[in-house]
Design a protein around this motif. Sequence first.
Motif, PDB file in Angstrom:
ATOM      1  N   ASN A 249      39.873  60.287   4.959  1.00 11.91           N
ATOM      2  CA  ASN A 249      39.839  61.716   5.318  1.00 11.91           C
ATOM      3  C   ASN A 249      41.224  62.345   5.202  1.00 11.91           C
ATOM      4  OD1 ASN A 249      37.099  61.635   5.906  1.00 11.91           O
ATOM      5  ND2 ASN A 249      37.418  61.331   8.090  1.00 11.91           N
ATOM      6  N   TRP A 250      42.232  61.643   5.689  1.00 10.11           N
ATOM      7  CA  TRP A 250      43.603  62.153   5.643  1.00 10.11           C
ATOM      8  C   TRP A 250      44.070  62.298   4.197  1.00 10.11           C
ATOM      9  CZ3 TRP A 250      45.802  57.968   9.437  1.00 10.11           C
ATOM     10  CH2 TRP A 250      45.236  58.153  10.706  1.00 10.11           C
ATOM     11  N   HIS A 251      43.752  61.304   3.389  1.00 10.27           N
ATOM     12  CA  HIS A 251      44.143  61.325   1.976  1.00 10.27           C
ATOM     13  C   HIS A 251      43.475  62.499   1.258  1.00 10.27           C
ATOM     14  CE1 HIS A 251      44.383  59.646  -2.193  1.00 10.27           C
ATOM     15  NE2 HIS A 251      45.602  59.419  -1.770  1.00 10.27           N
ATOM     16  N   THR A 252      42.201  62.733   1.564  1.00 13.21           N
ATOM     17  CA  THR A 252      41.470  63.857   0.969  1.00 13.21           C
ATOM     18  C   THR A 252      42.113  65.183   1.378  1.00 13.21           C
ATOM     19  OG1 THR A 252      39.416  62.600   0.925  1.00 13.21           O
ATOM     20  CG2 THR A 252      39.217  65.006   0.854  1.00 13.21           C
ATOM     21  N   TRP A 253      42.475  65.317   2.664  1.00 15.59           N
ATOM     22  CA  TRP A 253      43.147  66.532   3.140  1.00 15.59           C
ATOM     23  C   TRP A 253      44.444  66.759   2.374  1.00 15.59           C
ATOM     24  CZ3 TRP A 253      48.077  66.872   5.137  1.00 15.59           C
ATOM     25  CH2 TRP A 253      48.441  68.112   5.644  1.00 15.59           C
ATOM     26  N   GLU A 254      45.233  65.698   2.230  1.00 17.05           N
ATOM     27  CA  GLU A 254      46.530  65.833   1.572  1.00 17.05           C
ATOM     28  C   GLU A 254      46.372  66.261   0.114  1.00 17.05           C
ATOM     29  OE1 GLU A 254      50.618  63.342   1.550  1.00 17.05           O
ATOM     30  OE2 GLU A 254      48.867  62.258   0.802  1.00 17.05           O
ATOM     31  N   LYS A 255      45.392  65.717  -0.562  1.00 21.79           N
ATOM     32  CA  LYS A 255      45.211  65.998  -1.992  1.00 21.79           C
ATOM     33  C   LYS A 255      44.540  67.351  -2.255  1.00 21.79           C
ATOM     34  CE  LYS A 255      47.177  62.328  -3.243  1.00 21.79           C
ATOM     35  NZ  LYS A 255      48.565  62.457  -3.631  1.00 21.79           N
ATOM     36  N   ALA A 256      44.027  68.006  -1.226  1.00 22.00           N
ATOM     37  CA  ALA A 256      43.329  69.280  -1.407  1.00 22.00           C
ATOM     38  C   ALA A 256      44.263  70.418  -1.809  1.00 22.00           C
ATOM     39  CB  ALA A 256      42.564  69.655  -0.134  1.00 22.00           C
ATOM     40  N   ARG A 257      45.568  70.293  -1.485  1.00 20.23           N
ATOM     41  CA  ARG A 257      46.552  71.312  -1.864  1.00 20.23           C
ATOM     42  C   ARG A 257      47.816  70.625  -2.351  1.00 20.23           C
ATOM     43  NH1 ARG A 257      47.430  75.369   2.889  1.00 20.23           N
ATOM     44  NH2 ARG A 257      45.347  75.305   3.707  1.00 20.23           N
ATOM     45  N   VAL A 258      48.458  71.218  -3.322  1.00 17.13           N
ATOM     46  CA  VAL A 258      49.628  70.635  -3.969  1.00 17.13           C
ATOM     47  C   VAL A 258      50.776  70.380  -2.989  1.00 17.13           C
ATOM     48  CG1 VAL A 258      51.411  71.037  -5.716  1.00 17.13           C
ATOM     49  CG2 VAL A 258      49.045  71.644  -6.195  1.00 17.13           C
ATOM     50  N   ASN A 259      51.051  71.295  -2.094  1.00 17.60           N
ATOM     51  CA  ASN A 259      52.225  71.190  -1.224  1.00 17.60           C
ATOM     52  C   ASN A 259      52.007  70.370   0.040  1.00 17.60           C
ATOM     53  OD1 ASN A 259      53.800  72.708  -2.958  1.00 17.60           O
ATOM     54  ND2 ASN A 259      53.185  74.626  -2.003  1.00 17.60           N
ATOM     55  N   ARG A 260      50.830  69.849   0.231  1.00 16.35           N
ATOM     56  CA  ARG A 260      50.563  69.097   1.459  1.00 16.35           C
ATOM     57  C   ARG A 260      51.220  67.722   1.434  1.00 16.35           C
ATOM     58  NH1 ARG A 260      44.273  70.393   2.999  1.00 16.35           N
ATOM     59  NH2 ARG A 260      44.707  72.430   3.930  1.00 16.35           N
ATOM     60  N   LYS A 261      51.664  67.312   2.630  1.00 19.93           N
ATOM     61  CA  LYS A 261      52.293  65.999   2.770  1.00 19.93           C
ATOM     62  C   LYS A 261      51.899  65.432   4.128  1.00 19.93           C
ATOM     63  CE  LYS A 261      55.269  63.620   0.805  1.00 19.93           C
ATOM     64  NZ  LYS A 261      54.906  62.640  -0.191  1.00 19.93           N
ATOM     65  N   LEU A 262      51.443  64.198   4.111  1.00 20.81           N
ATOM     66  CA  LEU A 262      51.144  63.467   5.332  1.00 20.81           C
ATOM     67  C   LEU A 262      52.181  62.373   5.498  1.00 20.81           C
ATOM     68  CD1 LEU A 262      49.329  62.855   7.756  1.00 20.81           C
ATOM     69  CD2 LEU A 262      47.989  61.383   6.251  1.00 20.81           C
ATOM     70  N   ILE A 263      52.816  62.361   6.667  1.00 18.28           N
ATOM     71  CA  ILE A 263      53.827  61.361   6.993  1.00 18.28           C
ATOM     72  C   ILE A 263      53.278  60.555   8.161  1.00 18.28           C
ATOM     73  CG2 ILE A 263      56.192  61.003   7.761  1.00 18.28           C
ATOM     74  CD1 ILE A 263      56.562  64.015   6.582  1.00 18.28           C
ATOM     75  N   VAL A 264      53.216  59.249   7.988  1.00 17.23           N
ATOM     76  CA  VAL A 264      52.631  58.377   9.006  1.00 17.23           C
ATOM     77  C   VAL A 264      53.687  57.384   9.474  1.00 17.23           C
ATOM     78  CG1 VAL A 264      50.778  56.761   9.529  1.00 17.23           C
ATOM     79  CG2 VAL A 264      50.378  58.613   7.890  1.00 17.23           C
ATOM     80  N   ILE A 265      53.902  57.345  10.793  1.00 20.08           N
ATOM     81  CA  ILE A 265      54.903  56.464  11.389  1.00 20.08           C
ATOM     82  C   ILE A 265      54.200  55.427  12.253  1.00 20.08           C
ATOM     83  CG2 ILE A 265      56.944  56.316  12.845  1.00 20.08           C
ATOM     84  CD1 ILE A 265      57.300  59.379  12.356  1.00 20.08           C
ATOM     85  N   GLY A 266      54.495  54.162  11.995  1.00 22.67           N
ATOM     86  CA  GLY A 266      53.919  53.089  12.797  1.00 22.67           C
ATOM     87  C   GLY A 266      54.938  52.004  13.077  1.00 22.67           C
ATOM     88  N   THR A 267      55.031  51.594  14.323  1.00 24.11           N
ATOM     89  CA  THR A 267      55.945  50.519  14.698  1.00 24.11           C
ATOM     90  C   THR A 267      55.377  49.182  14.246  1.00 24.11           C
ATOM     91  OG1 THR A 267      56.827  51.740  16.566  1.00 24.11           O
ATOM     92  CG2 THR A 267      57.029  49.346  16.664  1.00 24.11           C
ATOM     93  N   ASP A 268      56.235  48.358  13.673  1.00 24.86           N
ATOM     94  CA  ASP A 268      55.821  47.033  13.212  1.00 24.86           C
ATOM     95  C   ASP A 268      55.716  46.097  14.408  1.00 24.86           C
ATOM     96  OD1 ASP A 268      55.350  44.624  12.006  1.00 24.86           O
ATOM     97  OD2 ASP A 268      57.055  44.728  10.642  1.00 24.86           O
ATOM     98  N   ILE A 269      54.491  45.683  14.719  1.00 22.18           N
ATOM     99  CA  ILE A 269      54.248  44.743  15.817  1.00 22.18           C
ATOM    100  C   ILE A 269      53.799  43.384  15.288  1.00 22.18           C
ATOM    101  CG2 ILE A 269      53.671  46.582  17.438  1.00 22.18           C
ATOM    102  CD1 ILE A 269      50.676  45.578  17.051  1.00 22.18           C
TER     103      ILE A 269
END
Length: 144
Positions: free
Chosen positions: A80-100
């Motif tokens: 879903n997130w990937h689809t949202w990002e690709k729907a418009r040229v200027n969109r960017k999703l940044i995901v932060i996750g701590t390595d456990i």
Amino acid sequence: MHFITGGAFNGKRAWVKKIYHVNRHDYWLSAYDNCPLPINFKDIDQDVIILEGVEFWLKDLTKKYDSKESRRIWNSCLENWHTWEKARVNRKLIVIGTDITKGIVPLEKENRVWRDVTGWAYQDIAAKSEKVDVIWYGLNQNIK
């Protein structure tokens, strides 16, 4: 999509703020602030969204579901997130996750499941991401 990972308290948030010139409260959805796992972004009209604390959302999933179902739900969100990002040229999703996933294997089964699911989820997001950075001590290493 840009995935940022690294150890706890190693400067991931500060690095993202510096690189993307964002204020933490502008587009930031954080599990650390008890924000629920976002299933999709259909009601968010922003060009940049930052998700922080992925490991906490994964922990919540593993408390409710087995590892297979947790991964299925995670991958549905990721799609879903990937689809949202690709729907418009200027969109960017940044995901932060701590390595456990490094260090001593936890004794408790629920923590081992959480660790395993987090490792698999990070592989899934790294595969979908255009860019992946690891942050250690405030320094980044671009690995994709």
